[in-house]
Design an enzyme around this catalytic site. Structure first.
Site: not given
Ligand SMILES: Cc1ncc(COP(=O)(O)O)c(C=O)c1O
Length: 404
Positions: A117, A194, A197, A220, A361
């Site tokens: 992402h 990260d 998900q 999420k 994204c």
């Molecule tokens: C794998 C992953 N990392 C990071 C993020 C970023 O999350 P946030 O916008 O809450 O910081 C997302 C959001 O879709 C994601 O799916």
């Protein structure tokens, strides 16, 4: 297990207004989480860690109890939990903290995957450009799983950080993070996972993973927006410099010097999102009461069902591992002859089905598959088989209309 009963807690679902298949973007929020947040505003709407009066003390206690709750939820120590705004904020915290600590030298290397992402790509791209580092991308194989051999080839003495997603928000691929962490350790580099998900869908054990940093985001996992966590080994929080500077992150300040607070407070400058922390506490209670293992099983059941049904649609192409053991509850797909945004709008208008369209994204990987973007449907425990049936029949109707 009867998952349908949980729908009662989600106003939007209770009234059957919507079929919500955009859970990878953000989950819905149950009544209990909204009440948790309101509890702060109604009963203790004051600042924490500062006042000696009862209200502030009570708010501070709930805030710190939530830190303990997060710690037992993710299996780490409470002083390894830093509250952030979200995953993006947590990753930026690590990036700036390493930058402020002169951790990287020119020509050092950072490894991420091509599935990241933007939250776990752009900070490292920025830093690489600023310091003259090399940013390497581990590729995927044809079956959309990570190419571990490619990772092994890229990993070297020059690698100083491996920052990898646990579950991709596009292909849904589950990455072999335990293997990645143990291989990285042989080269003594830092590891960041990260887990945005994965934390909402499965049990995560920070101690067992043995990575340096792990982040997730409240919205999420049934929680409010604007709250997330960085979990970090205490030694790293102690060793590396702060990222933001101001109130609460200091011990003593004069006009010429300051000393930083104990960890994790050193990394929590300014008034935090207190109601967000209250809401996160309720979200963890809610998830724990269902049981992450039960949620994980239900995800698999929905995924298997959807993968089986979607085969009936002639002109659908899927961009997933198509194996429930290698994939989270996410379908990334293209319907021949229609742009993903148009398809998303039609599903919404025609059947009240919320899906996501575009590059999600994660532009490098999605545009590799289709420069115009792709469609995504993602499930959570409160979805139903009937909703998946409706989704499939709606897709079929669109397919028959445009591809006749
Ligand atoms: C794998 C992953 N990392 C990071 C993020 C970023 O999350 P946030 O916008 O809450 O910081 C997302 C959001 O879709 C994601 O799916």
């Amino acid at each position: 297990m009867d998952f349908k009963k949980y729908r009662e807690d989600f106003n939007i679902l209770k009234e059957n207004k919507i079929i919500y298949f955009d859970n990878a973007a953000s989950s819905l929020k149950p009544r209990q989480v909204i009440e948790g947040m309101n509890q702060y505003y109604e009963n203790y709407p004051v600042n924490i860690h500062r006042g000696i009066h009862k209200l502030s003390m009570k708010a501070s206690i709930i805030f710190e109890e939530t830190r303990e709750k997060v710690a037992s939820f993710i299996n780490c120590n409470p002083d390894e939990v830093v509250f952030s705004q979200n995953s993006t904020d947590a990753i930026n915290l690590v990036m700036y903290s390493l930058y402020n600590s002169d951790y990287f030298k020119k020509d050092d290397e950072i490894i991420i995957s091509i599935l990241e992402h933007h939250a776990n790509l752009v900070p490292w791209l920025f830093l690489s450009k600023k310091l003259g580092l090399k940013l390497k991308f581990v590729d995927i194989k044809e079956d959309f799983t990570l190419d571990l051999e490619d990772f092994k080839e890229k990993l070297s003495e020059k690698t100083k950080l491996v920052a990898i997603t646990h579950v991709s928000n596009t292909t849904g691929t589950v990455l072999p993070i335990k293997k990645i962490i143990s291989l990285s350790k042989k080269y003594g580099c830092l590891t960041l996972i990260d887990a945005s998900q994965s934390v909402p869908h499965m049990r995560i054990d920070f101690k067992d993973l043995d990575c340096d940093f792990l982040c997730f985001t409240g919205h999420k996992m049934l929680g409010p927006t604007g709250i997330g966590c960085l979990i970090s080994k205490k030694e790293n929080l102690e060793k590396f410099q702060a990222f933001k500077f101001g109130g609460d992150m200091i011990k003593n300040v004069s006009t010429t010097e300051f000393s930083t607070n104990n960890v994790p407070y050193k990394f929590e400058a300014g008034t935090p999102n207190i109601s967000g922390v209250f809401g996160l506490s309720s979200a963890i209670d809610y998830l724990t009461s269902i049981g992450l293992d039960n949620i994980y099983k239900q995800d698999k059941i929905f995924l298997r069902y959807a993968l089986e049904k979607i085969k009936d649609i002639k002109n659908i192409e899927l961009f997933n591992p198509l194996d429930e053991n290698l994939q989270g509850p996410i379908l990334l797909f293209r319907l021949k002859g229609i742009d993903s945004s148009d398809l998303s709008a039609i599903l919404d208008d025609m059947s009240n089905i919320a899906t996501r369209a575009g590059v999600h994204c994660a532009e490098p990987i999605v545009t590799r598959f289709d420069k115009n973007g792709l469609s995504r449907a993602s499930f959570y425990f409160y979805n139903t088989f009937e909703e998946i049936d409706k989704f499939i029949s709606s897709l079929k109707a669109v397919d028959e209309k445009i591809n006749k």
